[in-house]
Design a protein around this motif. Sequence first.
Motif, mmCIF file in Angstrom:
data_model
loop_
_atom_site.group_PDB
_atom_site.id
_atom_site.type_symbol
_atom_site.label_atom_id
_atom_site.label_comp_id
_atom_site.label_asym_id
_atom_site.label_seq_id
_atom_site.Cartn_x
_atom_site.Cartn_y
_atom_site.Cartn_z
ATOM 1 N N GLU A 6 0.830 -1.200 0.000
ATOM 2 C CA GLU A 6 0.000 0.000 0.000
ATOM 3 C C GLU A 6 0.866 1.252 0.000
ATOM 4 O O GLU A 6 2.000 1.247 0.502
ATOM 5 C CB GLU A 6 -0.896 0.025 1.239
ATOM 6 C CG GLU A 6 -1.873 -1.120 1.290
ATOM 7 C CD GLU A 6 -2.032 -1.674 2.686
ATOM 8 O OE1 GLU A 6 -3.050 -2.345 2.950
ATOM 9 O OE2 GLU A 6 -1.130 -1.444 3.519
ATOM 10 N N SER A 7 0.293 2.319 -0.519
ATOM 11 C CA SER A 7 0.952 3.618 -0.494
ATOM 12 C C SER A 7 -0.097 4.713 -0.614
ATOM 13 O O SER A 7 -1.256 4.430 -0.960
ATOM 14 C CB SER A 7 1.969 3.734 -1.629
ATOM 15 O OG SER A 7 1.326 3.587 -2.884
ATOM 16 N N GLY A 8 0.310 5.942 -0.318
ATOM 17 C CA GLY A 8 -0.566 7.090 -0.542
ATOM 18 C C GLY A 8 -1.155 7.734 0.688
ATOM 19 O O GLY A 8 -1.846 8.742 0.579
ATOM 20 N N GLY A 9 -0.919 7.171 1.853
ATOM 21 C CA GLY A 9 -1.456 7.787 3.064
ATOM 22 C C GLY A 9 -0.717 9.067 3.412
ATOM 23 O O GLY A 9 0.273 9.429 2.771
ATOM 24 N N GLY A 10 -1.222 9.764 4.431
ATOM 25 C CA GLY A 10 -0.579 10.986 4.863
ATOM 26 C C GLY A 10 -1.496 11.846 5.680
ATOM 27 O O GLY A 10 -2.560 11.405 6.124
ATOM 28 N N LEU A 11 -1.056 13.089 5.880
ATOM 29 C CA LEU A 11 -1.814 14.083 6.642
ATOM 30 C C LEU A 11 -2.509 15.028 5.667
ATOM 31 O O LEU A 11 -1.859 15.562 4.749
ATOM 32 C CB LEU A 11 -0.871 14.860 7.556
ATOM 33 C CG LEU A 11 -1.453 16.057 8.308
ATOM 34 C CD1 LEU A 11 -2.537 15.599 9.284
ATOM 35 C CD2 LEU A 11 -0.344 16.819 9.023
ATOM 36 N N VAL A 12 -3.792 15.244 5.871
ATOM 37 C CA VAL A 12 -4.557 16.126 4.997
ATOM 38 C C VAL A 12 -5.548 16.919 5.835
ATOM 39 O O VAL A 12 -6.007 16.443 6.883
ATOM 40 C CB VAL A 12 -5.279 15.313 3.900
ATOM 41 C CG1 VAL A 12 -6.306 14.361 4.504
ATOM 42 C CG2 VAL A 12 -5.904 16.205 2.850
ATOM 43 N N GLN A 13 -5.868 18.119 5.391
ATOM 44 C CA GLN A 13 -6.843 18.945 6.100
ATOM 45 C C GLN A 13 -8.260 18.479 5.804
ATOM 46 O O GLN A 13 -8.519 17.888 4.744
ATOM 47 C CB GLN A 13 -6.685 20.408 5.700
ATOM 48 C CG GLN A 13 -5.379 21.033 6.152
ATOM 49 C CD GLN A 13 -5.325 22.519 5.853
ATOM 50 O OE1 GLN A 13 -6.072 23.033 5.023
ATOM 51 N NE2 GLN A 13 -4.438 23.222 6.546
ATOM 52 N N PRO A 14 -9.193 18.749 6.700
ATOM 53 C CA PRO A 14 -10.596 18.418 6.427
ATOM 54 C C PRO A 14 -11.047 19.029 5.105
ATOM 55 O O PRO A 14 -10.712 20.185 4.795
ATOM 56 C CB PRO A 14 -11.339 19.034 7.609
ATOM 57 C CG PRO A 14 -10.340 19.026 8.719
ATOM 58 C CD PRO A 14 -9.016 19.301 8.054
ATOM 59 N N GLY A 15 -11.772 18.226 4.329
ATOM 60 C CA GLY A 15 -12.213 18.656 3.010
ATOM 61 C C GLY A 15 -11.242 18.304 1.898
ATOM 62 O O GLY A 15 -11.572 18.442 0.712
ATOM 63 N N GLY A 16 -10.073 17.844 2.267
ATOM 64 C CA GLY A 16 -9.060 17.498 1.283
ATOM 65 C C GLY A 16 -9.241 16.110 0.698
ATOM 66 O O GLY A 16 -10.226 15.419 0.992
ATOM 67 N N SER A 17 -8.270 15.729 -0.138
ATOM 68 C CA SER A 17 -8.347 14.443 -0.845
ATOM 69 C C SER A 17 -7.030 13.696 -0.737
ATOM 70 O O SER A 17 -5.958 14.300 -0.594
ATOM 71 C CB SER A 17 -8.657 14.676 -2.325
ATOM 72 O OG SER A 17 -9.908 15.301 -2.503
ATOM 73 N N LEU A 18 -7.134 12.384 -0.831
ATOM 74 C CA LEU A 18 -5.981 11.501 -0.913
ATOM 75 C C LEU A 18 -6.349 10.328 -1.812
ATOM 76 O O LEU A 18 -7.528 9.960 -1.904
ATOM 77 C CB LEU A 18 -5.582 10.947 0.459
ATOM 78 C CG LEU A 18 -4.811 11.836 1.428
ATOM 79 C CD1 LEU A 18 -4.653 11.118 2.762
ATOM 80 C CD2 LEU A 18 -3.452 12.222 0.868
ATOM 81 N N ARG A 19 -5.352 9.738 -2.436
ATOM 82 C CA ARG A 19 -5.571 8.512 -3.200
ATOM 83 C C ARG A 19 -4.632 7.435 -2.683
ATOM 84 O O ARG A 19 -3.414 7.602 -2.725
ATOM 85 C CB ARG A 19 -5.366 8.708 -4.695
ATOM 86 C CG ARG A 19 -5.781 7.465 -5.485
ATOM 87 C CD ARG A 19 -5.687 7.651 -6.981
ATOM 88 N NE ARG A 19 -4.327 7.452 -7.479
ATOM 89 C CZ ARG A 19 -4.032 7.078 -8.712
ATOM 90 N NH1 ARG A 19 -5.011 6.848 -9.581
ATOM 91 N NH2 ARG A 19 -2.773 6.947 -9.093
ATOM 92 N N LEU A 20 -5.218 6.349 -2.213
ATOM 93 C CA LEU A 20 -4.446 5.204 -1.765
ATOM 94 C C LEU A 20 -4.290 4.215 -2.902
ATOM 95 O O LEU A 20 -5.185 4.062 -3.734
ATOM 96 C CB LEU A 20 -5.135 4.519 -0.585
ATOM 97 C CG LEU A 20 -5.487 5.385 0.617
ATOM 98 C CD1 LEU A 20 -6.108 4.544 1.723
ATOM 99 C CD2 LEU A 20 -4.278 6.131 1.131
ATOM 100 N N SER A 21 -3.135 3.531 -2.915
ATOM 101 C CA SER A 21 -2.871 2.497 -3.912
ATOM 102 C C SER A 21 -2.465 1.214 -3.213
ATOM 103 O O SER A 21 -1.856 1.248 -2.142
ATOM 104 C CB SER A 21 -1.739 2.929 -4.851
ATOM 105 O OG SER A 21 -2.056 4.120 -5.527
ATOM 106 N N CYS A 22 -2.790 0.092 -3.836
ATOM 107 C CA CYS A 22 -2.401 -1.219 -3.310
ATOM 108 C C CYS A 22 -2.021 -2.100 -4.491
ATOM 109 O O CYS A 22 -2.881 -2.463 -5.296
ATOM 110 C CB CYS A 22 -3.532 -1.834 -2.506
ATOM 111 S SG CYS A 22 -3.225 -3.532 -1.977
ATOM 112 N N ALA A 23 -0.752 -2.426 -4.588
ATOM 113 C CA ALA A 23 -0.252 -3.285 -5.661
ATOM 114 C C ALA A 23 -0.222 -4.727 -5.174
ATOM 115 O O ALA A 23 0.253 -5.007 -4.072
ATOM 116 C CB ALA A 23 1.134 -2.834 -6.078
ATOM 117 N N ALA A 24 -0.726 -5.630 -6.022
ATOM 118 C CA ALA A 24 -0.867 -7.029 -5.625
ATOM 119 C C ALA A 24 -0.187 -7.965 -6.617
ATOM 120 O O ALA A 24 0.090 -7.597 -7.754
ATOM 121 C CB ALA A 24 -2.345 -7.383 -5.528
#
Length: 111
Positions: A6-24
């Motif tokens: 997995e990758s893509g986590g982090g700290l973001v402000q409310p209302g923001g966006s993130l995209r997580l990825s999971c390679a299998a």
Amino acid sequence: QVQLVESGGGLVQPGGSLRLSCAASRSLFLFNTMSWYRQAPGKERELVATITSGGTTQYADSVKGRFTISRDNAKTTVYLQMNSLKPEDTAVYYCRMIEYWGQGTQVTVSS
């Protein structure tokens, strides 16, 4: 050996966006349902979203309309696009394929 990375986590402000990825691992990915779970401190792990090998998706009520799960079979990767993030979305997010789990990635929503 099956690996989910997995990758893509982090700290973001409310209302923001993130995209997580999971390679299998390719050999299993193409034929299996992929899922994202999350676990907040002091709470049980909960199912967030699933996507079947055919592309059918399901979501927890708490994330409907904000999160989108997708998969790229050529890259053997599943994604979780998270929009309009809220502090209550803060958790460790895990990718799952049958009985295999990723290591988790931390998502923190805070101002």
